[in-house]
Design an enzyme around this catalytic site. Structure first.
Site, mmCIF file in Angstrom:
data_model
loop_
_atom_site.group_PDB
_atom_site.id
_atom_site.type_symbol
_atom_site.label_atom_id
_atom_site.label_comp_id
_atom_site.label_asym_id
_atom_site.label_seq_id
_atom_site.Cartn_x
_atom_site.Cartn_y
_atom_site.Cartn_z
ATOM 1 N N GLN A 77 35.031 -107.578 -20.100
ATOM 2 C CA GLN A 77 36.470 -107.276 -19.970
ATOM 3 C C GLN A 77 36.637 -106.005 -19.139
ATOM 4 O OE1 GLN A 77 39.340 -108.685 -20.590
ATOM 5 N NE2 GLN A 77 38.417 -110.547 -21.403
ATOM 6 N N SER A 78 35.904 -105.926 -18.033
ATOM 7 C CA SER A 78 35.925 -104.710 -17.217
ATOM 8 C C SER A 78 37.259 -104.531 -16.479
ATOM 9 C CB SER A 78 34.780 -104.776 -16.203
ATOM 10 O OG SER A 78 34.943 -103.776 -15.221
ATOM 11 N N ASN A 79 37.923 -103.422 -16.756
ATOM 12 C CA ASN A 79 39.141 -103.083 -16.004
ATOM 13 C C ASN A 79 38.790 -102.730 -14.561
ATOM 14 O OD1 ASN A 79 41.158 -103.115 -18.190
ATOM 15 N ND2 ASN A 79 39.920 -101.450 -19.029
ATOM 16 N N CYS A 81 36.301 -103.949 -12.727
ATOM 17 C CA CYS A 81 36.059 -105.163 -11.929
ATOM 18 C C CYS A 81 37.373 -105.858 -11.609
ATOM 19 C CB CYS A 81 35.106 -106.111 -12.667
ATOM 20 S SG CYS A 81 33.421 -105.470 -12.767
#
Ligand SMILES: Cc1ncc(COP(=O)(O)O)c(C=O)c1O
Length: 337
Positions: A77-79, A81
């Site tokens: 859930q990378s912000n 990326c």
């Protein structure tokens, strides 16, 4: 007041800046400090959050080098990326993202950041936590394969946290200095600047910039993963990189890393932290996320309770975004709502 001007490398204009600098009066009363929030969660639309400031510099460099494919990595859930993929799509760049996931069957493409990345056309490559330890080598190998196929890759480290990316937060401190000079927030430096720390770039930029632009006396970074010793090493490396890019920057601000509010582990919060998120949303209309900003604000409340010298002081909280990460945990949090 001090505002020495220095020359920054080229950047793109991607933020909706200056972002608001707001006082939160009723939460100030409850906490016993004069609490201000820099709304970097509002610095754009779906790409908003702290990463966009770093990407202004990183993507300018990618375009300058005529790159056509962005390669980066992060949690599932990378912000970071998500912001990279969306801004890449806007600029006509492809994105390959390596996302860390616990198991082959656990690929929540339908939620939060992962959904937005897929929608914006990212090529998502899932890797295990063990493989993630080798992320730098994996991304270098990917870049080599792309070059062999005559593509032009641009590799961005986890969180956009290298010296160039971290300049985004040096520049954010310049922006806050201008707001103070206009008389906002009383015009004088804050006693404390606080924020969530994940890969260290925001911390390094804030520490260097808060010192140079006289924005805050002390930066306190609340770690959401790893520990104090780890971040001291990272911040040392990044501040050196920042200073080699912009040598005229003056002395950095004092800082502390607080690693006591990480909760059970990265991405997971305790029942107390979850209830705190709901409390803030209900009583103050303040939405924080369970992975980063919620833990930092939770940490701030603990710090104030444990350090009476903080009472009555002026505190600036950097709201670094993360709303898609909150939405991704909606089901999990529904029992406290
Ligand atoms: C919402 C949010 N806040 C804070 C951070 C931490 O920033 P940094 O990685 O620069 O330490 C991140 C990083 O991913 C983030 O997504």
């Amino acid at each position: 007041m001090s505002n020495p001007s220095v020359e920054f490398p080229n950047r793109l204009r991607l933020c909706h800046s200056p972002t608001p600098l707001l006082r939160i009066p009723r939460l100030s009363d409850r906490l016993g400090v004069d609490l201000w929030i820099k709304r970097d969660d509002a610095n754009a639309g779906v790409e908003a959050g702290n990463k966009i400031r770093k990407l202004e510099f990183l993507l300018a460099d990618a375009l300058h080098n005529k790159c056509d494919t962005l390669v980066t990595c992060g949690g599932e859930q990378s912000n970071h990326c998500r912001a990279t993929v969306i801004l890449g799509a806007r600029l006509g760049l492809k994105s390959i993202v390596y996302l860390r996931t616990e198991g082959v069957t656990h690929r929540p493409m339908s939620r939060g950041n992962a959904f937005l990345m897929g929608m914006a056309g990212a090529e998502i490559r899932w890797i295990s936590p063990e493989q993630y330890q080798e992320r730098t080598a994996i991304m270098e190998e990917c870049a080599k394969v792309l070059k062999d196929a005559h593509a032009l890759p641009y590799v961005i480290p986890e969180g956009g946290s290298n010296g160039l990316g971290s300049l985004g937060y040096v520049d954010a401190m310049r922006e806050i200095r201008r707001q103070l000079d206009l008389g906002l927030a009383g015009g004088t430096p804050f006693d404390y600047l606080v924020h969530a720390c994940g890969s260290g770039g925001t911390a390094a930029g804030c520490i260097v910039g808060a010192g140079h632009y006289n924005v805050a006396k002390l930066v306190r970074s609340y770690a959401v993963c790893n520990d104090q010793a780890y971040f001291e090493t990272v911040i040392q490396r990044l501040t050196n990189e920042i200073k080699s890019l912009v040598p005229d920057l003056k002395e950095a601000a004092a800082y502390e890393i607080d690693d006591t509010s990480k909760g059970p582990r990265y991405g997971e919060s305790s029942a107390e932290q979850q209830m705190f998120l709901v409390d803030l949303a209900r009583n103050y209309g303040l939405f924080l996320d369970p992975v980063y900003t919620g833990k930092a604000m939770f940490g701030l409340t603990k710090s104030i309770a444990n350090h009476s010298e903080m009472l009555g002081k002026r505190v600036l909280f950097i709201h670094t975004g993360g709303l898609p990460g909150l939405l991704a945990q909606g089901e999990l949090l529904s029992h406290v709502v």
